[in-house]
Scaffold this motif. Sequence first.
Motif, PDB file in Angstrom:
ATOM      1  N   ARG A   1       0.837  -1.226   0.000  1.00 11.81           N
ATOM      2  CA  ARG A   1       0.000   0.000   0.000  1.00 11.81           C
ATOM      3  C   ARG A   1       0.869   1.273   0.000  1.00 11.81           C
ATOM      4  O   ARG A   1       0.655   2.206   0.771  1.00 11.81           O
ATOM      5  CB  ARG A   1      -0.973  -0.003   1.191  1.00 11.81           C
TER       6      ARG A   1
ATOM      7  N   ALA B   1      -0.755   6.134  -2.973  1.00 10.73           N
ATOM      8  CA  ALA B   1      -2.037   6.757  -2.646  1.00 10.73           C
ATOM      9  C   ALA B   1      -2.904   6.757  -3.902  1.00 10.73           C
ATOM     10  O   ALA B   1      -4.107   6.596  -3.844  1.00 10.73           O
ATOM     11  CB  ALA B   1      -1.823   8.189  -2.169  1.00 10.73           C
TER      12      ALA B   1
ATOM     13  N   ASP C   1       2.583  12.491  -2.012  1.00  6.39           N
ATOM     14  CA  ASP C   1       1.326  13.149  -2.366  1.00  6.39           C
ATOM     15  C   ASP C   1       1.189  14.577  -1.817  1.00  6.39           C
ATOM     16  O   ASP C   1       0.090  15.116  -1.752  1.00  6.39           O
ATOM     17  CB  ASP C   1       0.144  12.283  -1.905  1.00  6.39           C
TER      18      ASP C   1
ATOM     19  N   ALA D   1      -2.568  13.116   1.814  1.00  4.04           N
ATOM     20  CA  ALA D   1      -3.166  11.995   2.553  1.00  4.04           C
ATOM     21  C   ALA D   1      -4.129  12.482   3.633  1.00  4.04           C
ATOM     22  O   ALA D   1      -4.223  11.900   4.710  1.00  4.04           O
ATOM     23  CB  ALA D   1      -2.097  11.077   3.139  1.00  4.04           C
TER      24      ALA D   1
ATOM     25  N   ASN E   1       1.859   7.285  -0.762  1.00  5.54           N
ATOM     26  CA  ASN E   1       1.231   7.494   0.534  1.00  5.54           C
ATOM     27  C   ASN E   1       2.198   8.206   1.481  1.00  5.54           C
ATOM     28  O   ASN E   1       3.421   8.209   1.282  1.00  5.54           O
ATOM     29  CB  ASN E   1       0.805   6.145   1.120  1.00  5.54           C
TER      30      ASN E   1
ATOM     31  N   THR F   1       3.846   6.711   8.544  1.00  7.07           N
ATOM     32  CA  THR F   1       2.856   6.630   7.461  1.00  7.07           C
ATOM     33  C   THR F   1       1.584   5.924   7.927  1.00  7.07           C
ATOM     34  O   THR F   1       0.880   5.298   7.140  1.00  7.07           O
ATOM     35  CB  THR F   1       3.468   5.952   6.196  1.00  7.07           C
TER      36      THR F   1
ATOM     37  N   SER G   1      -2.239   8.402   7.603  1.00 11.27           N
ATOM     38  CA  SER G   1      -2.800   8.720   6.286  1.00 11.27           C
ATOM     39  C   SER G   1      -4.289   8.418   6.232  1.00 11.27           C
ATOM     40  O   SER G   1      -4.742   7.432   6.813  1.00 11.27           O
ATOM     41  CB  SER G   1      -2.073   7.882   5.232  1.00 11.27           C
TER      42      SER G   1
ATOM     43  N   TYR H   1      -5.568   7.275   3.750  1.00 12.06           N
ATOM     44  CA  TYR H   1      -5.647   6.077   2.893  1.00 12.06           C
ATOM     45  C   TYR H   1      -5.313   4.812   3.668  1.00 12.06           C
ATOM     46  O   TYR H   1      -5.268   3.728   3.114  1.00 12.06           O
ATOM     47  CB  TYR H   1      -4.684   6.202   1.703  1.00 12.06           C
TER      48      TYR H   1
ATOM     49  N   THR I   1       0.859   2.380   5.236  1.00 10.10           N
ATOM     50  CA  THR I   1       1.712   1.641   4.299  1.00 10.10           C
ATOM     51  C   THR I   1       2.501   0.629   5.121  1.00 10.10           C
ATOM     52  O   THR I   1       2.819   0.884   6.284  1.00 10.10           O
ATOM     53  CB  THR I   1       2.663   2.636   3.593  1.00 10.10           C
TER      54      THR I   1
ATOM     55  N   GLY J   1       5.483   6.025   1.894  1.00  9.71           N
ATOM     56  CA  GLY J   1       5.068   5.456   0.611  1.00  9.71           C
ATOM     57  C   GLY J   1       6.189   5.546  -0.409  1.00  9.71           C
ATOM     58  O   GLY J   1       6.458   4.593  -1.149  1.00  9.71           O
TER      59      GLY J   1
END
Lengths: 485, 476
Positions: A41, A44, A80, A92, A123, A133, A136, A138, A141, A157
């Motif tokens: 992952r 993103a 991102d 994120a 991400n 991370t 996020s 999302y 990760t 990410g």
Amino acid sequence: MPQGSLTIKGLREEIRKDRSAIRSACRLLSERIKTVDSKVRAYAAFDDARFEAEVERLTEEKDPSVTGKPLFGVPISLKDNLCVRGWETTCASRILKGYVPPYDATVIQKLRANGAIIFGKCNMDEFAFGSSTESSCYGPTANPWDLSRVPGGSSGGSAACVAADEAIAALGSDTGGSIRQPASLCGVVGVKPTYGRVSRYGLIAFGSSLDQIGPLAKTVEDAAILTNVISGHDPKDSTSANAAVPDFTRACVPDVKGLRVGLPKEYFVAGLDREVETAVRNAAEKLASMGAVVTDISLPHTEYAVAVYYIVAVAEASSNLGRFDGVQYGYRHPANQLLDMYFETRDHGFGSEAKRRILLGTFVLSAGYYDAYYLKGQKVRTLIKRDFDHAFKQVDVILTPVSPTPAFKIGERTQDPLAMYLSDIFTIPMNLAGIPAISVPCGFSKGNLPIGVQFAAKHFDEETMFRAAYAFEQGTDFHKRKPEL
Amino acid sequence: MSAEYESVIGLEVHVQLKTKSKLFCGCPAEFGAEPNSNTCPVCLGLPGSLPVLNEQAFLYGIQIALALNCRVAGRLKFDRKNYFYPDLPKAYQISQYDQPLSSGGHLLVEMKEGQKKIGITRAHMEEDAGKLLHEGRAGSVVDYNRAGVPLMEIVSEPDIRTPDEAYAYLTALKAVLQYVGVSDCDMEKGSLRCDANVSIRPKGETRLGTKVEIKNLNSFSAVKRALQYEIARQIDAAEKGETIFQETRLWNDERALTLTMRSKEEAHDYRYFPEPDLVPFTVSSDWVEDLREDLPELPAARKERFVKDYGLSEYDASVLIQDKDLGNFFEECVTAGAPPKRASNLIQSELLGMLYERGETFHAMKTTAAGIAGLIRLVENGTISGRSAKDVLADMLETAKPAEDIVREKGLTQVSDETVIAEAAKKVIAANPKPVEDYKNGKEKSFAFLVGQVMRETKGKANPALANKVLKELLG
């Protein structure tokens, strides 16, 4: 036909031989993402269709001034928080969901001008607030070396996709270690250039006086190639330096004879994992065996760095994030009154770490507290800078651990912000001082987790930093190991 | 005002600098464009954008500082002023807090009682916000054209004591800014805005009373009226033994009163801190001195020169210099050959009044400085009388014709023929036995009446000096 683990340098060779390598490299990465990214992952947002036309165009390109560019046909992934015209850019965060910038960041323009393909968006911790991370919108990760562990952060990410061969190289941003710490935890190379070396125009700001964009790559040389491309004065960023940019790849020579390397005693203290300490000390010995002169030095104000950082960075962040208010773009919570709209939008739009930092930053800037916190913090920051100025009279490069520990478990530190903040204890001082630093793989724990070593140099002396890092990398094999996925 | 109280007034003036582009981006700073057409990622405060200082604005800022006799800071530093409002795209305004561009200046203000020196606390640079529009809609919309337009905030010391002084200060400030050529100073277009701080205290008291800030002042006269109202309100409260609260009040021009906007408790904590996106830099003192030498002539110096070179009275000179263009017009008349005093008199006692009645400004009027000089020449050489000059001027403003043509067409040439005048005088004497009688009995006033009658008889064309002489002779 490119295969396996690709580097910028390697792919450039392939493309020079056969233009179709552009397409096959993108396809190879794309296949890899489809196979492993459900586990890692790292991205993103990834969509083949985004760069299809670009692959087409570059494959047909005849102009030698274009095909000769250092990144011609090379796909590069991005954290991102870098604005790309027409691509959703969210940091994120829910509060920026749906936000599509109408302009390219200066680094994006430079990547494009140098023939790169903007490949995918990686991400990160929400607004780069974190070292794992995990914050996020999302979801977290995973570290490619152990999927139950974090990749580090906030550019987790970017580090993970490079480590997992889902990217050739990526750009991240580093405010307190956000490139170097994930590079260390994922076993890749990460560079934070000198503050002012790379334009911040188009980087969504976290701590404006600390933020710096830099590369994450598989080799020191690749990192040098990317640093070459993104560096240079930008009239759109008043804090970017009008300093000449040397060719950093020329500094990549396997020679450290006579190089003065300093080991600051304040970086080898309680809390530093035994295995990390051993790996980092071994790195120093390795350099000594190659002819470097290693000495112990002192950076006496190191212990205040984290405290200063969490005043300065959050103060700037609280102001920088004020604009996410639901008025112009991004998320807006429906409400009848203006004040309710502000409250609800920011309450629903920001995650808990973002709220914590906005509150901290608002507090330290408040009337009556400003002198005690922000002003005092700035003074101590000056002392930390002076530590480095003083040290660089004795040595050419400073060698330290990057992260106190190898990758920790997902969820392990999310309930303990202070433990999370201490993840950056060895990387924060370089941001406060504005000096360049690089993380290079220097070993593995018994549990097969990567460990990185940091080389820091004085302002605008990335050449010495690259030279030490390259020589060390070439004298070791750590960067050649790959995670099994 | 009650005899027992005095008011203490300080003014905060925002002037828009007339640069081509905004303070931190290249967007046009013009007024009146299609809403949100003059915007870019920087002035919209889009994520990732960064400010770059407009050097022309910086230069204008220093010129203002010098014209207001301020000390110029050795270092240019900006700060962020943080607050939330939909017209503020970054949720902070880039301004200057603890190290303003300039401080410690003063402005000389002309009052009837004489000159008064009003201190200037500071003058600093900052960016403007956008404009919130509410009318005719369900919600509100924002026009960001004005966001990022360069402003200079000029803060006076609390040296002003009366609404009239406040008015005079604003007039003098506007004149200085106009002379330097850095701002249009047009309150209607918002290129000059003013907030007033006012408190009262018993006469003889040296400490300051509780101050009230008044906003929404849309003209110099509104400033004066709002201050008059607010001072009366505060004195009334004080005399009733009521507490005056520190607060911000809005002037309502239609209802002619001030109303509470927000109390001290609701005041913002702006959380100022140094703007990290703009690196502070040193302001070269040599450069500042060069700029000082290159400053255009300022109103005070010009007034002195008008008195000295043209022999005008202090008062006449101060009227003529108040508007840079009016001063220029006067000097053009002199250059075109008009004697300075006559030109000054004609401009002040006839021209300005006529233009005012016609609803015109001298910028847009139909005659020129050369035209005015031509008219004065006709008076000087005796072609027409001073009385006719008035009528000719009125015609000039109406028809744009030169004075000579009007005089010729209307037959206004002055009559200097003694026999013609004597004829008229004889008629007047015959028709006015009573005044003649009175004059002979020593009533001087009656003589003036008779001269007037002679002028009337000759339709104003008689040479007044001759009319005098001839009448005297006839009346023995």
